[in-house]
Write a protein that holds these residues in place. Sequence first.
Motif, mmCIF file in Angstrom:
data_model
loop_
_atom_site.group_PDB
_atom_site.id
_atom_site.type_symbol
_atom_site.label_atom_id
_atom_site.label_comp_id
_atom_site.label_asym_id
_atom_site.label_seq_id
_atom_site.Cartn_x
_atom_site.Cartn_y
_atom_site.Cartn_z
ATOM 1 N N LYS A 159 0.831 -1.201 0.000
ATOM 2 C CA LYS A 159 0.000 0.000 0.000
ATOM 3 C C LYS A 159 0.869 1.256 0.000
ATOM 4 O O LYS A 159 0.633 2.187 -0.773
ATOM 5 C CB LYS A 159 -0.872 -0.021 1.252
ATOM 6 N N LEU A 183 3.298 6.010 -2.493
ATOM 7 C CA LEU A 183 4.489 6.825 -2.690
ATOM 8 C C LEU A 183 5.008 6.715 -4.114
ATOM 9 O O LEU A 183 6.082 7.216 -4.424
ATOM 10 C CB LEU A 183 5.594 6.404 -1.715
ATOM 11 N N ASP A 184 4.253 5.985 -4.973
ATOM 12 C CA ASP A 184 4.651 5.908 -6.371
ATOM 13 C C ASP A 184 5.968 5.186 -6.575
ATOM 14 O O ASP A 184 6.753 5.533 -7.443
ATOM 15 C CB ASP A 184 4.819 7.330 -6.941
ATOM 16 N N LEU A 185 6.244 4.181 -5.750
ATOM 17 C CA LEU A 185 7.553 3.549 -5.851
ATOM 18 C C LEU A 185 7.638 2.571 -7.006
ATOM 19 O O LEU A 185 8.707 2.276 -7.516
ATOM 20 C CB LEU A 185 7.870 2.804 -4.546
#
Lengths: 285, 430
Positions: free
Chosen positions: A275, A280-282
Amino acid sequence: MFTSVDDVSARLAATGYLASPAVATTVFLADRLGKPLLVEGPAGVGKTELAKAVAEVAQARLVRLQCYEGVDESRALYEWNHAKQLLRISAGRDETWDEARTDIFSEEFLLTRPLLTAIRGDDPKVLLIDETDKADVEVEGLLLEVLSDFQVTVPELGTITATRRPFVVLTSNASRELSEALRRRCLFLHIGFPDEELERRIVRLKVPGLDQALATSVVRVVGALRAMDLRKVPSVAETIDWARTLLALGADTLDETVVHDSLGVLLKHQDDVLKAAAKLDLDAV
Amino acid sequence: MRIGTGETVDAAQAVAALGLADRELLREGLAATLLHGPAQRQVFDPVFDLYFPRGIGAPEGESADRDDLRDRLAAALAAGDEMLMARLAAEAVDGFGGYGSSPASDGWSSHQTLDRVRPQTLFARVRDSVRAQSGASGFTDRLLEDEIRRRIETFRRQVAAEARRRIAERRDRDELARRAVATTPDRLDFLYAGKLQLAELRRTVQPLARKLATRLAARRRRTSRGSIDLRRTLRGSLSTGGVPMKPVLRRRRPVRPELVLLCDVSGSVSGFSDFTMLLVQALHDQFSKVRVFAFVNRLDEVTPLLVHGAADPEGLGARIRAEATLTGWHGSSDYGVALGEFAERYGDAVGPRTTVFVLGDARTNMSDPNLAAVGRVAERARRVYWLNPEPQALWGTGDSAAPAYAELVDMHECRTARQLSALIARLLPV
């Protein structure tokens, strides 16, 4: 023990414990009013550390009672040293019964456990009753006598009253509701997550090699994670672990790869990791 | 809140020890002596602000015009300086929050203040200025937007607190403390809780579930201590010459109860069912089998949607409504049809070890309550409990079929999380 609230903060800080104003105020009051301090809050925000820091400041002995399911009177208060009693009896076979009996229930054969240890003696002590919520309800009844009057009753010896009151800290993760009677005897302190500024100082203090900018970034990421709806949000202990990890990895700035690889230090559930990575756009990397 | 004489004495001693010079010290001191749990803090802080206001009357300095205030607010938000934001909140309420001119009907409105100052429209500006300063780069940059949103939210709260303080100067303070201060989340009424408050309630689910789980486990342990098995005790006593030295306890086969939940998820009571479903989901490992059915006027099984750990509480209600067939030709709830459907299609979900919980307000919209179906379920199940989020006084008014159902099954009023946890602890089979 303390002269003012600022005095508390300063002296705790000298031992490496940075206290928020709420913590300092409550410690000051607990000392002044002579009341036990019940500390609640999520795991890893420094509840136990607080007791250790106070003990260090007061140069007192830390007596610790670790509670668990099934902890009982003989673990918390006192026990009779049966082996020694038996030896004593067999050593004096020609005595009359009355002499022998009065003898074997004397101080010599008493094994004091944390609660009794904390009450006896004149040296300063800090009594830490850790994870009180893990203990069974009966133990709370036991604590009531100790915490309200600072005395313990041993049937064979009579009531032992403290000549010098220990500073008492109880910690709890609120996994069980503590009884109202116990709560009423204590000052209540909830330690939550520290604000950004305080957490930055804590990280800098605990991880000396970390540079200012990276510490700021670390605290910001942790703050963002705490705002997410996770099963277990990272605590101060995890922030420090993470900062140490980053230092060990030799990272001087945060980027996707570093965060992605070390997220497991901060989060303890796989679905939390997924999640957080999504938010965090990882995964773009 | 229950505060006794002992606490009052402690509080007085705390005040004596701390003095009145530092407001924040006083706040923490009173909180430490008067409160017994973290949830009470939410009530304590606003009340403290009412009785120990930061200042009296208008803030110092002339009231500025709106653009100037917005400029300064943008700078404060960019810096994240909460002290400065609080001061600006005071200025904003003073400058833009006042309404009315006659002494009897005037006051201060946080709503009006926010409407005129519009902190949310500063968002882009704050973001750009922070980026310009820090040289917009790096990973943490993507956290910025959320941080600014949180700061704006803080400012909104500061404005509300300030408006409350100004009102308190004119109105009866005690009255305001009673009425304008929110209650602790576990006492919130399910039917009247707003969206934010429901989010708050959801956050109480985890601790609540853990508490209930320990209580249930303790109860199970206690009951399993059980009685003495005479036959095995005597058999064991043979080795000691017939003297029963060691009592043998009867071993119990651990039985984990089965649970079936029937939830009305129509608009009127959805907050309540959502919360209850989350609670049961969190208690999942206490039961051998949990099946959850949702209905409005059709009924469908939603157990797979409640997989442990994977569900996000926010979207749960929406997902249930999207993925399950819950409505037929119209959108209002129909207990008769839904319960009939349950008895017919999922009758085998209920057995002698099952406890059934029905969650809903029993408002049938004037249709047939289908008491026969409930009777059939009640006959097969071990117990059937009906939790009704409406106050008991309203049962039977209008289209409520509550009294009729209550004759067949145990019906309990269950309006707040506190009531719910007490009920669950009492009713759950162990």
